[in-house]
Design an enzyme around this catalytic site. Structure first.
Site, PDB file in Angstrom:
ATOM      1  CG  ASN A 122      -2.282  -1.036   0.755  1.00 21.77           C
ATOM      2  OD1 ASN A 122      -2.997  -0.661   0.056  1.00 21.77           O
ATOM      3  ND2 ASN A 122      -2.449  -1.962   1.468  1.00 21.77           N
ATOM      4  CD  GLN A 129      -3.936   5.920  -5.494  1.00 21.09           C
ATOM      5  OE1 GLN A 129      -4.463   6.288  -4.770  1.00 21.09           O
ATOM      6  NE2 GLN A 129      -4.408   4.897  -6.209  1.00 21.09           N
ATOM      7  CG  ASP A 176     -14.645   3.562  12.336  1.00 29.69           C
ATOM      8  OD1 ASP A 176     -14.845   2.446  12.169  1.00 29.69           O
ATOM      9  OD2 ASP A 176     -13.573   4.320  11.631  1.00 29.69           O
ATOM     10  CG  HIS A 204     -10.847   2.946   9.539  1.00 25.11           C
ATOM     11  ND1 HIS A 204     -12.068   2.915  10.277  1.00 25.11           N
ATOM     12  CD2 HIS A 204     -10.731   2.046   8.510  1.00 25.11           C
ATOM     13  CE1 HIS A 204     -12.815   2.031   9.369  1.00 25.11           C
ATOM     14  NE2 HIS A 204     -12.034   1.500   8.319  1.00 25.11           N
TER      15      HIS A 204
END
Length: 350
Positions: A122, A129, A176, A204
């Site tokens: 990731n 990106q 959440d 998260h």
């Protein structure tokens, strides 16, 4: 002769026709979250009922045939605000002149994959990106990172786009936040909009801290603290927290798929609040860049705080009393984020 109502309708349609379209990117656009999300964006639920949209849909090359089907469906919706849909697998097309970027796509965790390997994959995605945002997007672009691990992915993207203000980057903890709000509402027996000012602190992940010490409940016309309305401290400090922390896993166990409808709704809520602001006296939770905050959270993290938003600018809600129970939970999720960040940074230069 035009009636007043029809004249107002024509004025609204004319304003919509004259407004400059904004360019909104969704990555992972062939995936299930995007499938639940794109219609709401295109019909005006997020950026306004008079704001034309150019939707840019980015995904990996093998998903382009699926993306073609998504484009056909968007066309078939005949949505008046949707001026153009651009499917692509090229970052130079996807990130060009963006007003908003919703980065949904990421490498999902699969059975047998080590957490460190997942983080490494990731980092590579969100470094690319971030560099594309730096090179092609407007410097005013608002970037929401959804793909997990969302906080650390967001940090990597922001570090890879140094000329875009860190304040323009945020990650999604609104799901959440909504989960916490709903759990309290169901417990009290009121609609969810009768519960306000819950807080999601931190990551998260399963270490996040859903905090209702400052939450207010409108209990059938009477405003009171969440603790008084629920009247069950052991639940609020026990099962409530673990239910919110583990809700994503519970959905996967039940559906055999991750949260999509609720995630899309949370994305819409998050971006709409950035665009139009939060109601007076209310705050929402979002993962933002931690720097010089009043809660002792380490700097250089994307950490979820309570924020109020005005003129597309967030401000952390300062001065809330933090008891020892909350402090321990907040420190625990911060420690996980520090570990994630430090691991991710070792991959960033690789």
């Amino acid at each position: 002769m035009l009636t007043l109502l029809s004249a107002m309708y024509l004025v609204a349609r004319t304003a919509s026709a004259q407004a400059e379209p904004i360019r909104v990117l969704v990555t992972g656009a062939a995936g299930q979250i995007a499938y639940s999300l794109l219609y709401s964006i295109a019909k005006g639920d997020v950026f306004g009922k008079d704001q034309p949209i150019i939707l840019v849909l980015l995904d990996i090359t093998p998903m382009l045939p699926v993306l073609d089907g998504v484009v056909m469906e968007l066309q078939d919706c005949a949505l008046p605000l949707l001026r153009e849909v651009i499917p692509t697998d090229k970052v130079e097309v996807g990130f060009k002149d963006l007003d908003a970027a919703i980065l949904v796509g990421s490498m999902p965790r699969k059975e047998g994959v080590e957490r460190k390997d997942l983080l490494k994959a990731n980092v590579a995605i969100f470094k690319t990106q971030g560099e594309a945002l730096e090179k092609y997007a407007k410097k005013t672009v608002k970037v929401l990172v959804v793909g997990n691990p969302a906080n650390t992915n967001c940090l990597i993207a922001s570090k890879s786009a140094p000329s875009i203000p860190k304040e323009n980057f945020s990650c999604l903890t609104r799901l959440d936040h909504n989960r916490a709000r709903s759990q309290v509402a169901m417990r009290v027996g009121v609609p969810s909009d009768c519960v306000k000012n819950v807080i999601i602190w931190g990551n998260h992940s399963s270490t996040q801290y859903p905090d209702v010490h400052h939450a207010i409940v409108n209990n059938h016309g009477k405003e009171m603290s969440a603790f008084d309305a629920v009247n069950d401290e052991s639940w609020l400090k026990g099962d409530f927290i673990t239910t919110v922390q583990q809700r994503g896993a519970a959905v996967i166990k039940a559906r055999k798929l991750s949260s999509a409808m609720s995630a899309a709704k949370a994305i819409c809520d998050h971006m709409r609040d950035i665009w139009f602001g939060t109601p007076d006296g209310e705050w929402v939770s979002m993962g933002i860049y931690s720097t010089g905050n009043s809660y002792g959270v380490p700097n250089d993290l994307m950490y979820s705080f309570p924020v109020m938003i005005k003129n597309k600018t967030w401000k952390v809600v300062d001065g809330l009393a933090i008891n020892d129970f909350s402090r321990g939970k907040m420190d625990g999720t911060a420690a996980e984020l520090v570990d994630e960040r430090d691991t991710a940074l070792t991959f960033l230069g690789a």
